[in-house]
Design an enzyme around this catalytic site. Structure first.
Site, PDB file in Angstrom:
ATOM      1  CB  CYS A  47      61.625 -55.403  47.326  1.00  0.00           C
ATOM      2  SG  CYS A  47      60.708 -56.798  46.633  1.00  0.00           S
ATOM      3  CG  PHE A  48      55.584 -55.069  47.988  1.00  0.00           C
ATOM      4  CD1 PHE A  48      56.031 -56.038  47.106  1.00  0.00           C
ATOM      5  CD2 PHE A  48      54.554 -54.234  47.566  1.00  0.00           C
ATOM      6  CE1 PHE A  48      55.483 -56.192  45.837  1.00  0.00           C
ATOM      7  CE2 PHE A  48      53.987 -54.369  46.300  1.00  0.00           C
ATOM      8  CZ  PHE A  48      54.451 -55.346  45.434  1.00  0.00           C
TER       9      PHE A  48
END
Length: 209
Positions: free
Chosen positions: A52-53
């Site tokens: 997840c960024f």
């Protein structure tokens, strides 16, 4: 979890996308720099994906010498994808952070050490409970010198991990598509938001002599 989300699409099965890009409408929420394609003189770019960024971006914007960060989508087939499209697994993109940094202040090896130590690069098309091609481990390089440095650092980290093979994708940087505004610097805007970062607990060995 659909098995489709764990397999890269082909040109025939990928979503069509669109010609119009998603462009940021605000400056960086933490340091005020403009979110665009500009790389200031004396600076370099590095693009990484480590799940997840949201949490990955926060890790890097906190570092001295990092001029700017932005989250987006790279490594896939669909032009100008939306987040919802990326989540289907039918665009082929990974969630990534584009880091613009001053190599005089923070070295590429220091950034790569943060990358390897703060996620698990052995998990294939997932990161922890986040599963799908968008969560794969990637490094997209912006020069031959970066590619050589990344390859070296991966060999060092693989030696430290032992029998657990690294699955990180290393490739020259292609298109970087900005994610929607609400994703940019998400954890600065939502301090209690989700952060999926979690490393192996194994430290990066020093550079080869």
């Amino acid at each position: 979890m659909s098995s489709d989300k764990l397999n890269m699409p082909t040109a025939e099965t990928a979503l069509i996308g669109r010609a119009t890009p998603i462009l940021p409408t605000s400056a960086h929420a933490v340091n005020g720099t403009e979110l665009d394609a500009t790389i200031p003189a004396g600076h370099e770019a590095l693009t990484v994906g480590m799940g997840c960024f949201w949490g990955a971006e926060r890790l890097f914007w906190k570092q001295p010498g990092v001029y700017s960060t932005a989250v987006g989508y790279s490594g896939g087939l669909t032009p100008n994808p939306t987040y919802e499209e990326v989540c289907t697994g039918k665009t082929g993109h990974a969630e990534v952070v584009r880091i613009i940094f001053d190599p005089v202040v923070i070295s590429l090896d220091e950034l790569l050490t943060l990358f390897w130590e703060n996620h698990d690069p052995t998990q294939g098309m997932r990161q922890g409970n986040d599963m799908g091609t968008q969560y794969r481990s990637v490094v997209y390089t912006h020069s031959d010198e970066q590619t050589a440095a990344v390859t070296d650092s991966m060999a060092r980290y693989q030696a430290a991990l032992g029998s657990h093979p690294i699955t990180t994708e290393i490739a020259p940087a292609g298109n970087f598509y900005f994610a929607e505004d609400y994703h940019q610097q998400y954890l600065a805007k939502n301090p209690d938001g989700y952060c999926g970062l979690g490393g192996t607990g194994i430290c990066m060995p020093p550079q080869f002599k």
